[in-house]
Design a protein around this motif. Structure first.
Motif, PDB file in Angstrom:
ATOM      1  N   LEU A   1     -23.146  73.799  19.878  1.00 51.75           N
ATOM      2  CA  LEU A   1     -23.547  73.849  21.278  1.00 51.75           C
ATOM      3  C   LEU A   1     -23.433  75.247  21.864  1.00 51.75           C
ATOM      4  CD1 LEU A   1     -22.113  70.492  22.682  1.00 51.75           C
ATOM      5  CD2 LEU A   1     -24.369  70.984  21.731  1.00 51.75           C
ATOM      6  N   SER A   2     -22.713  76.118  21.164  1.00 52.12           N
ATOM      7  CA  SER A   2     -22.636  77.522  21.566  1.00 52.12           C
ATOM      8  C   SER A   2     -23.708  78.354  20.869  1.00 52.12           C
ATOM      9  CB  SER A   2     -21.250  78.097  21.232  1.00 52.12           C
ATOM     10  OG  SER A   2     -20.231  77.381  21.912  1.00 52.12           O
ATOM     11  N   GLY A   3     -24.543  77.701  20.058  1.00 56.15           N
ATOM     12  CA  GLY A   3     -25.593  78.403  19.337  1.00 56.15           C
ATOM     13  C   GLY A   3     -25.067  79.227  18.183  1.00 56.15           C
ATOM     14  N   LYS A   4     -23.945  78.811  17.620  1.00 54.31           N
ATOM     15  CA  LYS A   4     -23.316  79.580  16.550  1.00 54.31           C
ATOM     16  C   LYS A   4     -23.044  78.693  15.344  1.00 54.31           C
ATOM     17  CE  LYS A   4     -20.815  82.379  19.964  1.00 54.31           C
ATOM     18  NZ  LYS A   4     -19.468  82.744  20.472  1.00 54.31           N
ATOM     19  N   GLY A   5     -22.870  79.325  14.197  1.00 46.78           N
ATOM     20  CA  GLY A   5     -22.452  78.630  12.990  1.00 46.78           C
ATOM     21  C   GLY A   5     -20.988  78.895  12.713  1.00 46.78           C
ATOM     22  N   TYR A   6     -20.585  78.649  11.480  1.00 47.08           N
ATOM     23  CA  TYR A   6     -19.193  78.877  11.090  1.00 47.08           C
ATOM     24  C   TYR A   6     -18.871  80.368  11.021  1.00 47.08           C
ATOM     25  CZ  TYR A   6     -15.093  79.344   8.122  1.00 47.08           C
ATOM     26  OH  TYR A   6     -13.866  79.699   7.623  1.00 47.08           O
ATOM     27  N   ASP A   7     -17.660  80.710  11.445  1.00 39.55           N
ATOM     28  CA  ASP A   7     -17.097  82.027  11.151  1.00 39.55           C
ATOM     29  C   ASP A   7     -15.580  81.883  11.109  1.00 39.55           C
ATOM     30  OD1 ASP A   7     -15.834  83.034  13.835  1.00 39.55           O
ATOM     31  OD2 ASP A   7     -17.822  82.362  14.418  1.00 39.55           O
ATOM     32  N   ASP A   8     -14.940  82.737  10.341  1.00 35.95           N
ATOM     33  CA  ASP A   8     -13.504  82.612  10.098  1.00 35.95           C
ATOM     34  C   ASP A   8     -12.692  82.660  11.395  1.00 35.95           C
ATOM     35  OD1 ASP A   8     -13.833  82.334   7.378  1.00 35.95           O
ATOM     36  OD2 ASP A   8     -13.434  84.448   6.925  1.00 35.95           O
ATOM     37  N   LYS A   9     -13.056  83.542  12.292  1.00 30.11           N
ATOM     38  CA  LYS A   9     -12.279  83.723  13.517  1.00 30.11           C
ATOM     39  C   LYS A   9     -12.249  82.451  14.363  1.00 30.11           C
ATOM     40  CE  LYS A   9     -11.865  86.725  17.604  1.00 30.11           C
ATOM     41  NZ  LYS A   9     -11.967  85.640  18.626  1.00 30.11           N
TER      42      LYS A   9
END
Length: 268
Positions: free
Chosen positions: A100-108
């Protein structure tokens, strides 16, 4: 007069056709599998009775299989090996948040999520692993979470009283995402009677980083193990099934990933 009415009717139909056809075409162009797709999958995981039924089915079958293994145990003490994410802990809120934030996975962002220690359990998981422990079977958690997540991971498992939730039985990712070396570590002292996971690489090295055609072929070749030694939990949100479709090129941008995944869809 009749001809005039006929032409007027055809014009109206044509206008409606233009209004309906164009938006459908635009909608097709703007359908996004990445990054919005995981939110749809998470909705199914969070709200459907079918998801709960599949998980309960997996763990209830596992209890029956465990009883069979206990009746014929060999010289080594017995153990079960399980993945954590989407196998014993439910991280669907993270997938929703990112999508919903328009993002995929990232470690942070992932580590910010795990630090909250609020992941719920996968249906059936607490009951099964407590049952296994009551029968003297050791539980090992082999996960690709990082060493920096050790404390919060144990805290989340302990929150639900999962057995063997301690440093000795938690094997985190070190140099590689492949889990075979960690499984071999357990095998030095224990007989692994069953493995649990949502990703084929949770079960055997033959699935590690293989193209999707080879993964699928290996799954069919391993048919006798599923429901016997390999207990698979459903996870349509993420996993190597997705990475395999774009050859594990995780540095592709969102548009490139979306384009590749769309090209894998079967349509008519």
């Amino acid at each position: 007069m009749m001809m005039k009415r006929l032409l007027t009717g055809m014009l109206i139909v044509g206008l409606f056709a233009c209004k309906t056809t164009k938006p459908l075409a635009e909608q097709a162009q703007h359908t996004q599998l990445v990054p919005e797709g995981p939110a749809w999958a998470a909705l199914w995981q969070q709200q459907s009775g079918e998801y709960k039924a599949l998980c309960l089915q997996a763990y209830q079958l596992a209890a029956l299989r465990l009883d069979q293994y206990l009746a014929t145990k060999g010289n080594k003490p017995l153990a079960v090996v399980t993945d954590i994410d989407e196998t014993v802990l439910d991280n669907s809120p993270y997938s929703v948040h990112q999508a919903l934030s328009g993002k995929g996975y990232d470690d942070k962002s992932w580590m910010e999520w795990t630090a909250k220690v609020v992941a719920d359990t996968v249906p059936g998981a607490p009951a099964f692993f407590k049952y296994a422990a009551s029968k003297g079977v050791k539980v090992f958690y082999i996960t690709n979470r990082l060493e920096a997540e050790r404390a919060v991971t144990l805290k989340n498992l302990q929150r639900y009283n999962f057995p063997d939730a301690d440093d000795q039985h938690l094997l985190l990712k070190t140099t590689t995402s492949g889990k075979e070396s960690r499984r071999q570590q357990v095998l030095q002292q224990f007989e692994i009677v069953m493995l649990f996971g949502d990703n084929l690489s949770d079960f055997a090295a033959i699935f590690d980083k293989k193209p999707f055609e080879e993964r699928n072929a290996a799954a069919m070749q391993s048919a006798a193990s599923f429901g016997s030694r390999f207990i698979v939990l459903p996870n349509p949100m993420y996993g190597d099934w997705e990475g395999a479709l774009y050859d594990y090129q995780y540095k592709l941008n969102t548009q490139q990933k979306d384009s590749v995944l769309k090209s894998r869809l079967k349509n008519y």
